[in-house]
Design a protein around this motif. Structure first.
Motif, PDB file in Angstrom:
ATOM      1  N   GLN A 152       0.837  -1.204   0.000  1.00 37.28           N
ATOM      2  CA  GLN A 152       0.000   0.000   0.000  1.00 37.28           C
ATOM      3  C   GLN A 152       0.870   1.251   0.000  1.00 37.28           C
ATOM      4  OE1 GLN A 152      -2.680  -0.505   3.353  1.00 37.28           O
ATOM      5  NE2 GLN A 152      -3.140  -2.563   2.647  1.00 37.28           N
ATOM      6  N   GLU A 153       1.908   1.250   0.799  1.00 42.08           N
ATOM      7  CA  GLU A 153       2.824   2.395   0.837  1.00 42.08           C
ATOM      8  C   GLU A 153       3.519   2.580  -0.509  1.00 42.08           C
ATOM      9  OE1 GLU A 153       5.492   1.753   4.102  1.00 42.08           O
ATOM     10  OE2 GLU A 153       3.909   2.040   5.592  1.00 42.08           O
ATOM     11  N   ALA A 154       3.895   1.473  -1.153  1.00 43.80           N
ATOM     12  CA  ALA A 154       4.583   1.546  -2.442  1.00 43.80           C
ATOM     13  C   ALA A 154       3.693   2.158  -3.522  1.00 43.80           C
ATOM     14  CB  ALA A 154       5.053   0.156  -2.877  1.00 43.80           C
ATOM     15  N   THR A 155       2.391   1.956  -3.422  1.00 45.06           N
ATOM     16  CA  THR A 155       1.470   2.515  -4.405  1.00 45.06           C
ATOM     17  C   THR A 155       0.972   3.897  -4.008  1.00 45.06           C
ATOM     18  OG1 THR A 155      -0.470   1.514  -3.359  1.00 45.06           O
ATOM     19  CG2 THR A 155       0.620   0.243  -5.107  1.00 45.06           C
ATOM     20  N   GLY A 156       1.105   4.222  -2.731  1.00 54.53           N
ATOM     21  CA  GLY A 156       0.593   5.498  -2.249  1.00 54.53           C
ATOM     22  C   GLY A 156      -0.906   5.495  -2.027  1.00 54.53           C
ATOM     23  N   PRO A 203      -4.448   4.394   0.025  1.00 55.41           N
ATOM     24  CA  PRO A 203      -4.956   3.936   1.318  1.00 55.41           C
ATOM     25  C   PRO A 203      -5.503   2.512   1.167  1.00 55.41           C
ATOM     26  CG  PRO A 203      -6.473   5.509   0.348  1.00 55.41           C
ATOM     27  CD  PRO A 203      -5.269   5.457  -0.540  1.00 55.41           C
ATOM     28  N   ARG A 204      -5.688   1.858   2.283  1.00 53.17           N
ATOM     29  CA  ARG A 204      -6.105   0.448   2.310  1.00 53.17           C
ATOM     30  C   ARG A 204      -7.319   0.162   1.423  1.00 53.17           C
ATOM     31  NH1 ARG A 204      -6.264  -4.289   5.608  1.00 53.17           N
ATOM     32  NH2 ARG A 204      -8.376  -5.045   5.864  1.00 53.17           N
ATOM     33  N   SER A 205      -8.391   0.914   1.576  1.00 55.24           N
ATOM     34  CA  SER A 205      -9.618   0.622   0.824  1.00 55.24           C
ATOM     35  C   SER A 205      -9.402   0.794  -0.681  1.00 55.24           C
ATOM     36  CB  SER A 205     -10.778   1.485   1.299  1.00 55.24           C
ATOM     37  OG  SER A 205     -10.470   2.856   1.125  1.00 55.24           O
ATOM     38  N   SER A 206      -8.683   1.828  -1.076  1.00 55.50           N
ATOM     39  CA  SER A 206      -8.408   2.048  -2.493  1.00 55.50           C
ATOM     40  C   SER A 206      -7.484   0.968  -3.047  1.00 55.50           C
ATOM     41  CB  SER A 206      -7.774   3.420  -2.713  1.00 55.50           C
ATOM     42  OG  SER A 206      -8.661   4.441  -2.344  1.00 55.50           O
ATOM     43  N   PHE A 207      -6.520   0.544  -2.245  1.00 52.34           N
ATOM     44  CA  PHE A 207      -5.591  -0.503  -2.664  1.00 52.34           C
ATOM     45  C   PHE A 207      -6.350  -1.779  -3.000  1.00 52.34           C
ATOM     46  CE2 PHE A 207      -2.896  -4.151  -1.706  1.00 52.34           C
ATOM     47  CZ  PHE A 207      -1.768  -3.875  -2.461  1.00 52.34           C
ATOM     48  N   TYR A 208      -7.207  -2.225  -2.073  1.00 54.75           N
ATOM     49  CA  TYR A 208      -7.949  -3.461  -2.309  1.00 54.75           C
ATOM     50  C   TYR A 208      -8.979  -3.304  -3.422  1.00 54.75           C
ATOM     51  CZ  TYR A 208      -5.639  -5.765   1.540  1.00 54.75           C
ATOM     52  OH  TYR A 208      -4.685  -6.339   2.344  1.00 54.75           O
TER      53      TYR A 208
END
Length: 86
Positions: free
Chosen positions: A12-16, A18-23
């Motif tokens: 998640q940090e690598a993509t920048g 937040p958790r909900s957007s990542f998933y």
């Protein structure tokens, strides 16, 4: 070839994102799916996350990103098949 595995927070940090957007991006095929690490843990292949980030930097659209993710997953499967044939 050594592959680095990122845990969820690292990915998640690598993509920048937040958790909900990542998933959400994973569910839409805009990020590669996780790989199982154990009965209750998963991770993401760092090089796959980096490839998607690079594509975003280059201005690729969502359809191009989805194609990239599908290719990355296919490559991952071929790598796994090669490892089991050793």
């Amino acid at each position: 070839m050594a592959l680095k595995i990122l845990r969820a927070t690292q990915a998640q940090e690598a993509t920048g994102l937040p958790r909900s957007s990542f998933y959400s991006q994973v569910a839409k095929g805009l990020l590669p799916p996780s790989i199982p690490l154990g009965p209750r843990s998963v991770g993401w292949v760092e090089s796959e996350i980096n490839a998607v980030n690079a594509a975003r930097i280059l201005g690729k659209n969502d359809e191009e990103i989805k194609s990239l993710v599908m290719r990355l997953v296919k490559d991952r499967e071929q790598l796994a098949e090669g490892a089991t044939n050793v």
